[in-house]
Scaffold this motif. Structure first.
Motif, mmCIF file in Angstrom:
data_model
loop_
_atom_site.group_PDB
_atom_site.id
_atom_site.type_symbol
_atom_site.label_atom_id
_atom_site.label_comp_id
_atom_site.label_asym_id
_atom_site.label_seq_id
_atom_site.Cartn_x
_atom_site.Cartn_y
_atom_site.Cartn_z
ATOM 1 N N ILE A 204 0.784 -1.341 0.097
ATOM 2 C CA ILE A 204 0.034 0.105 0.037
ATOM 3 C C ILE A 204 0.797 1.222 0.237
ATOM 4 O O ILE A 204 1.915 1.438 0.606
ATOM 5 C CB ILE A 204 -0.839 0.054 1.235
ATOM 6 N N VAL A 205 0.691 2.118 -1.044
ATOM 7 C CA VAL A 205 1.523 3.367 -1.034
ATOM 8 C C VAL A 205 0.399 4.657 -0.959
ATOM 9 O O VAL A 205 -0.411 4.701 -1.843
ATOM 10 C CB VAL A 205 2.234 3.531 -2.108
ATOM 11 N N GLU A 206 0.671 5.388 -0.082
ATOM 12 C CA GLU A 206 -0.141 6.727 -0.135
ATOM 13 C C GLU A 206 0.293 7.716 -0.793
ATOM 14 O O GLU A 206 1.520 8.167 -0.463
ATOM 15 C CB GLU A 206 -0.533 7.145 1.483
ATOM 16 N N GLY A 207 -0.282 8.439 -1.771
ATOM 17 C CA GLY A 207 0.195 9.590 -2.458
ATOM 18 C C GLY A 207 -0.681 10.740 -2.463
ATOM 19 O O GLY A 207 -0.115 11.796 -3.229
ATOM 20 N N GLY A 208 -1.584 10.981 -1.595
ATOM 21 C CA GLY A 208 -2.340 12.126 -1.500
ATOM 22 C C GLY A 208 -1.859 12.926 -0.560
ATOM 23 O O GLY A 208 -0.951 12.538 0.345
ATOM 24 N N ALA A 209 -2.084 14.565 -0.677
ATOM 25 C CA ALA A 209 -1.771 15.384 0.431
ATOM 26 C C ALA A 209 -2.774 16.585 0.652
ATOM 27 O O ALA A 209 -3.727 16.650 -0.371
ATOM 28 C CB ALA A 209 -0.427 16.028 -0.204
ATOM 29 N N VAL A 235 -10.418 17.897 0.192
ATOM 30 C CA VAL A 235 -9.299 17.103 0.829
ATOM 31 C C VAL A 235 -9.157 15.730 -0.009
ATOM 32 O O VAL A 235 -10.070 14.896 0.023
ATOM 33 C CB VAL A 235 -9.455 16.750 2.116
ATOM 34 N N SER A 236 -8.122 15.418 -0.703
ATOM 35 C CA SER A 236 -7.992 14.271 -1.511
ATOM 36 C C SER A 236 -7.015 13.443 -1.224
ATOM 37 O O SER A 236 -5.805 13.659 -0.888
ATOM 38 C CB SER A 236 -7.675 14.761 -2.866
ATOM 39 N N VAL A 237 -7.161 12.232 -1.057
ATOM 40 C CA VAL A 237 -5.941 11.284 -0.841
ATOM 41 C C VAL A 237 -6.164 10.120 -1.851
ATOM 42 O O VAL A 237 -7.175 9.400 -2.323
ATOM 43 C CB VAL A 237 -6.231 10.243 0.619
ATOM 44 N N VAL A 238 -4.865 9.622 -2.333
ATOM 45 C CA VAL A 238 -4.730 8.622 -3.440
ATOM 46 C C VAL A 238 -4.027 7.600 -2.867
ATOM 47 O O VAL A 238 -2.915 7.692 -2.192
ATOM 48 C CB VAL A 238 -4.126 9.156 -4.731
ATOM 49 N N VAL A 239 -4.514 6.354 -2.871
ATOM 50 C CA VAL A 239 -3.581 5.202 -2.626
ATOM 51 C C VAL A 239 -3.379 4.243 -3.553
ATOM 52 O O VAL A 239 -4.402 3.992 -4.707
ATOM 53 C CB VAL A 239 -4.397 4.289 -1.280
ATOM 54 N N THR A 240 -2.197 3.513 -3.726
ATOM 55 C CA THR A 240 -1.887 2.405 -4.663
ATOM 56 C C THR A 240 -1.993 1.290 -3.994
ATOM 57 O O THR A 240 -0.767 1.229 -3.031
ATOM 58 C CB THR A 240 -0.689 2.961 -5.558
ATOM 59 N N VAL A 241 -2.586 0.365 -4.263
ATOM 60 C CA VAL A 241 -2.627 -1.104 -3.496
ATOM 61 C C VAL A 241 -2.324 -2.195 -4.422
ATOM 62 O O VAL A 241 -3.022 -2.440 -5.546
ATOM 63 C CB VAL A 241 -3.811 -1.362 -2.904
#
Length: 246
Positions: A204-209, A235-241
């Motif tokens: 899991i990698v979180e890429g939002g800020a 507010v936006s959060v993007v995760v790559t799983v």
């Protein structure tokens, strides 16, 4: 060299070749066990990799106002004294309006030399001083009031008004939960289309800020900032799983 000598040398050569062949057979024969090239390779991991996004809209609860004093004078000492007096009056008015001292900080103080560039020697004609402070205002509905009060006390520069969230931790958690839910939904659909079973997440990698404050145009003239609607910020959060394939 006699024929017998030549025959002896030839026999020795054949014997040496025979011994070498036996050694080669010993090291390369079928009796030697070891992993084959195919068995030594590790099979690649089977995964479904997706990205999920979580977005939460929220009304800002913090206004950031940048304002101050800008003036020019032929004498540097006079310019500094006048700027200091006017800024002291502005700060006193802000604190009288309930803005704590720790919510006000200087963000810019500069002195510019003004010259007459039309003259050959470009003589100094004066000095321009700019002193700006950043003011945190809560609730945000008071932003217009604070600007008007500062202008009335002597501020003649309002360089920006922006709106943000004072404590983004709660809304970030909500956006993160939505992003993970979106990622799992996408992966489940892909697994269904591919005819496989979806396993657990293995990466899991979180890429939002959290987004920067949203700027709003404001004029420095008195009465120009009666109403400064903050609107909404996202507010936006993007995760790559990476999900394992069972």
């Amino acid at each position: 060299m006699s024929g017998l000598q030549r025959l002896g040398i030839a026999s020795l050569t054949i014997a040496a070749l025979a011994v070498g062949g036996a050694l080669i057979a010993l090291f390369t024969g079928a009796g030697v066990s070891g992993p084959s090239p195919a068995a030594a390779q590790t099979p690649s991991e089977r995964v479904i990799s997706v990205s999920g996004e979580g977005r939460v809209f929220i009304r800002p609860d913090l206004a950031i106002v940048t304002l101050g004093v800008e003036l020019s004078n032929p004498d540097l000492a006079t310019a500094q004294q006048e700027a200091s007096q006017r800024m002291d009056a502005v700060l006193a008015e802000l604190q009288a309006r309930g803005i704590p001292e720790e919510k006000i900080k200087t963000v810019s103080y500069s002195i510019w030399v003004e010259r007459n560039y039309e003259q050959p020697d470009q003589p100094i004609t004066g000095y321009r001083i700019v002193h700006l402070v950043e003011v945190q205002v809560q609730p945000v509905d008071r932003a217009g009031e604070i600007i008007q009060a500062a202008v009335g006390a002597g501020a003649n520069s309002v360089s920006g008004v922006s709106f943000t969230v004072a404590d983004p931790s709660t809304v970030m958690r909500q956006a993160r939960e939505l992003a993970m839910r979106d990622a799992r939904d996408r992966a489940s659909h892909l697994a269904q289309l591919a005819g496989v079973s979806l396993g657990s997440p293995i990466r899991i990698v979180e890429g939002g800020a959290f987004p920067p404050p949203v700027p709003v145009e404001a004029r420095a003239a008195a009465g120009a900032a009666d109403a400064l609607p903050p609107g909404q910020t996202v507010v936006s959060v993007v995760v790559t799983v990476d999900f394992a394939i069972q």
